[in-house]
Design an enzyme around this catalytic site. Structure first.
Site, PDB file in Angstrom:
ATOM      1  N   CYS A 185       0.813  -1.219   0.000  1.00 44.93           N
ATOM      2  CA  CYS A 185       0.000   0.000   0.000  1.00 44.93           C
ATOM      3  C   CYS A 185       0.843   1.264   0.000  1.00 44.93           C
ATOM      4  CB  CYS A 185      -0.948  -0.019   1.192  1.00 44.93           C
ATOM      5  SG  CYS A 185      -2.315  -1.187   0.977  1.00 44.93           S
ATOM      6  N   LYS A 218       0.437   3.558  -3.049  1.00 45.01           N
ATOM      7  CA  LYS A 218      -0.690   4.461  -3.245  1.00 45.01           C
ATOM      8  C   LYS A 218      -0.229   5.866  -3.618  1.00 45.01           C
ATOM      9  CE  LYS A 218      -4.668   2.862  -0.558  1.00 45.01           C
ATOM     10  NZ  LYS A 218      -5.578   3.206   0.549  1.00 45.01           N
ATOM     11  N   ASP A 274     -14.673   6.441   1.071  1.00 45.67           N
ATOM     12  CA  ASP A 274     -14.879   5.227   1.834  1.00 45.67           C
ATOM     13  C   ASP A 274     -14.134   4.049   1.213  1.00 45.67           C
ATOM     14  OD1 ASP A 274     -16.027   3.689   3.950  1.00 45.67           O
ATOM     15  OD2 ASP A 274     -17.755   5.034   3.902  1.00 45.67           O
ATOM     16  N   ASP A 275     -14.267   2.872   1.845  1.00 40.70           N
ATOM     17  CA  ASP A 275     -13.478   1.717   1.455  1.00 40.70           C
ATOM     18  C   ASP A 275     -14.044   0.963   0.262  1.00 40.70           C
ATOM     19  OD1 ASP A 275     -11.395   1.631   3.642  1.00 40.70           O
ATOM     20  OD2 ASP A 275     -13.212   1.659   4.837  1.00 40.70           O
ATOM     21  N   ASP A 334      -8.484  -3.580  -5.194  1.00 42.71           N
ATOM     22  CA  ASP A 334      -7.205  -3.177  -4.601  1.00 42.71           C
ATOM     23  C   ASP A 334      -6.109  -4.049  -5.185  1.00 42.71           C
ATOM     24  OD1 ASP A 334      -5.274  -2.036  -2.834  1.00 42.71           O
ATOM     25  OD2 ASP A 334      -6.879  -1.690  -1.385  1.00 42.71           O
ATOM     26  N   ASP A 384     -11.342  -4.379   2.487  1.00 43.43           N
ATOM     27  CA  ASP A 384     -12.271  -3.281   2.226  1.00 43.43           C
ATOM     28  C   ASP A 384     -13.729  -3.723   2.330  1.00 43.43           C
ATOM     29  OD1 ASP A 384     -10.307  -1.384   1.856  1.00 43.43           O
ATOM     30  OD2 ASP A 384     -10.204  -1.648  -0.305  1.00 43.43           O
ATOM     31  N   GLY A 396     -11.200 -12.838 -13.776  1.00 46.68           N
ATOM     32  CA  GLY A 396     -10.265 -11.739 -13.610  1.00 46.68           C
ATOM     33  C   GLY A 396      -9.747 -11.244 -14.947  1.00 46.68           C
ATOM     34  N   HIS A 397      -8.651 -10.511 -14.886  1.00 46.99           N
ATOM     35  CA  HIS A 397      -8.054  -9.955 -16.100  1.00 46.99           C
ATOM     36  C   HIS A 397      -6.553  -9.866 -15.899  1.00 46.99           C
ATOM     37  CE1 HIS A 397      -7.942  -7.879 -19.913  1.00 46.99           C
ATOM     38  NE2 HIS A 397      -7.253  -6.896 -19.370  1.00 46.99           N
ATOM     39  N   SER A 398      -5.783 -10.123 -16.961  1.00 44.37           N
ATOM     40  CA  SER A 398      -4.328 -10.082 -16.873  1.00 44.37           C
ATOM     41  C   SER A 398      -3.749  -9.306 -18.042  1.00 44.37           C
ATOM     42  CB  SER A 398      -3.758 -11.511 -16.866  1.00 44.37           C
ATOM     43  OG  SER A 398      -4.096 -12.187 -18.073  1.00 44.37           O
TER      44      SER A 398
END
Length: 347
Positions: A16, A19, A49-50, A67, A90, A138-140
């Site tokens: 993190c 960020k 917010d999360d 995330d 989150d 998902g995605h790659s």
């Protein structure tokens, strides 16, 4: 002998700490047009917010977040576990329960062995299995630096969603996990982290914040968030700004990973800690003679950090008992909220 892969050598930042600084992010978002009214959108971009929350009916709301980040550790499986735990946090921070995840994957295909990438994905899948949810897709992409994370989807009762802008004057502040992950990662990057320090970092960063779903059911829990890249001060300030309150934190009461405290006293810190302070230091009041290592620790970016809860004083023992029943043994009261301008005073 196979070459040892150090994942942190392939990225300019990690966890993190990647960020974008809070002040820069605010400038980026400042000119975006306001969202039109969506009556069922319970939580959108208005409160920092999360996760986003959309009401489906009187009994159900869907909670969605994403995330992802670059490696904070060199071990591929541990990286996947930490990234997945952080992403699902989150959902728990909203008082909800995850139901599925999608993987977000960017890898330098020509630099990393496929076995390493498989281990990263396996680590993430292991955490999702522990949370009782599937990675349903998902995605790659082929990327210059390793990136891994999740899109998390959860559900919760609309009346039990815990925003970060509903705290009340007089509320007690409770933190669920100890601080110091960023400092440990800084030492790791320099090759100077002990085995015990690494164990502490991985153990805390892979502990799922599942307790958030139980805290969501407590009426006297007024606000909740998780402490991640903007550090304790940054995420507490989000509660203060959103709720129109001031906070007081006692540094002596903060739970801190023992190895991280030793390193902090020796001067270890992340560059992100200074970026965080530059973004919100004007809203923080420190006691006279406050040691600089303590200031940096308060700004230390946490990866997969603890839940930060604002609750009525009479509910504090129940909240602490809920944390401890879920094996969050470091959970403790760190301060309180009061009427006043949005700021944090540290004593």
């Amino acid at each position: 002998m196979a070459e040892t892969i150090r994942l942190t050598e392939y990225s300019h930042g990690g966890g993190c700490g990647c960020k974008i600084a809070p002040a820069v992010l605010s400038q980026m978002l400042a000119t975006l047009p306001a969202l039109p009214a969506y009556p069922n959108l319970l939580v959108g971009t208005e409160s920092s917010d999360d996760a986003a929350v959309y009401k489906l009916n009187d009994e159900q709301a869907v909670v969605v977040t994403t995330d992802f980040f670059m490696p904070i550790v060199d071990d591929a499986r541990d990286f996947g576990r930490i990234a997945a735990t952080n992403a699902l946090s989150d959902i728990y921070a909203m008082g909800a329960t995850p139901i599925l995840a999608l993987a977000v994957v960017g890898m330098p295909i020509n630099k990393l062995p496929l076995e390493t990438i498989r281990d990263i994905l396996a680590g993430g899948a292991e955490v999702c299995a522990a949370a009782g949810i599937p990675i349903a897709g998902g995605h790659s992409i082929d990327a210059p630096e390793p990136i891994y994370g999740l899109v998390g989807v959860g559900v919760g009762h609309p009346d039990q969603i815990k925003r970060n802008d509903r705290a009340q004057a007089g509320d007690v502040l409770i933190l669920g996990k100890p601080l110091g992950v960023g400092i440990l990662s800084a030492a790791l990057k320099k090759g100077e982290l002990s085995g015990e320090g690494y164990r502490q970092m991985v153990d805390t960063a892979t502990q799922l914040n599942t307790v958030g779903a139980k805290l969501g059911k407590l009426l006297e829990v007024h606000a909740m968030t998780d402490v991640t890249g903007f550090a304790l001060l940054g995420h507490l300030l989000e509660i203060c700004r959103g709720s129109g309150l001031a906070a007081t934190v006692a540094f002596a009461d903060l739970p801190i990973l023992s190895v991280a405290r030793q390193l902090a006293e020796q001067g270890y810190a992340t560059g992100a800690a200074e970026r965080n302070w530059a973004s919100y230091g004007a809203e923080v009041v420190l006691a006279e003679g406050f040691p600089d290592w303590q200031r940096k620790l308060l700004c230390d970016p946490q990866t997969s950090g603890g839940l930060l809860v604002a609750c009525a004083p009479q509910a504090a023992e129940q909240v602490l008992a809920t944390f401890r029943a879920a094996d969050f043994t470091a959970a403790c009261i760190i301060g309180h909220l009061s009427s006043g301008d949005a700021r944090v005073t540290v004593v």
